[in-house]
Write a protein that holds these residues in place. Sequence first.
Motif, PDB file in Angstrom:
ATOM      1  N   CYS A  20      -4.911   3.398  -4.397  1.00 46.70           N
ATOM      2  CA  CYS A  20      -5.873   2.318  -4.576  1.00 46.70           C
ATOM      3  C   CYS A  20      -5.495   1.111  -3.706  1.00 46.70           C
ATOM      4  CB  CYS A  20      -5.952   1.916  -6.048  1.00 46.70           C
ATOM      5  SG  CYS A  20      -4.524   1.004  -6.631  1.00 46.70           S
ATOM      6  N   CYS A  53      -2.275  -0.850  -4.726  1.00 44.93           N
ATOM      7  CA  CYS A  53      -1.012  -0.210  -4.384  1.00 44.93           C
ATOM      8  C   CYS A  53      -0.819  -0.184  -2.880  1.00 44.93           C
ATOM      9  CB  CYS A  53      -0.982   1.204  -4.957  1.00 44.93           C
ATOM     10  SG  CYS A  53      -0.858   1.217  -6.746  1.00 44.93           S
ATOM     11  N   LEU A  75      -0.204   6.459  -7.287  1.00 40.28           N
ATOM     12  CA  LEU A  75       0.882   5.559  -7.658  1.00 40.28           C
ATOM     13  C   LEU A  75       0.711   5.015  -9.070  1.00 40.28           C
ATOM     14  CD1 LEU A  75       1.510   3.634  -4.344  1.00 40.28           C
ATOM     15  CD2 LEU A  75       2.821   5.495  -5.333  1.00 40.28           C
ATOM     16  N   CYS A  76      -0.443   4.450  -9.332  1.00 37.61           N
ATOM     17  CA  CYS A  76      -0.643   3.835 -10.636  1.00 37.61           C
ATOM     18  C   CYS A  76      -1.541   4.693 -11.527  1.00 37.61           C
ATOM     19  CB  CYS A  76      -1.220   2.432 -10.484  1.00 37.61           C
ATOM     20  SG  CYS A  76      -2.869   2.391  -9.803  1.00 37.61           S
ATOM     21  N   CYS A 121      -5.531   7.103  -7.946  1.00 41.65           N
ATOM     22  CA  CYS A 121      -4.368   6.595  -7.244  1.00 41.65           C
ATOM     23  C   CYS A 121      -3.130   7.393  -7.643  1.00 41.65           C
ATOM     24  CB  CYS A 121      -4.173   5.111  -7.576  1.00 41.65           C
ATOM     25  SG  CYS A 121      -2.708   4.418  -6.811  1.00 41.65           S
TER      26      CYS A 121
END
Length: 60
Positions: free
Chosen positions: A38, A41, A7-8, A5
């Motif tokens: 993911c 997110c 983002l995270c 991911c």
Amino acid sequence: MEKRCILCGRKFVVENMCETCADDDLFTTEPKKSVSVCELCRKKLKHEADKSQKPTKPVG
Ligand SMILES: [Zn+2]
């Protein structure tokens, strides 16, 4: 296949690539660009987009 991911940074497994490039025009500026986000997110993004779509200007 396994993806990470953006983002995270969590690793998640996608069974079919089409799922990631299906209707993610939220943050996909280019066509046919698979983004690695993911599910968590993605839900978050969708929620944020939903919120931002609503008019925040006070009426009256
Ligand atoms: Zn994530």
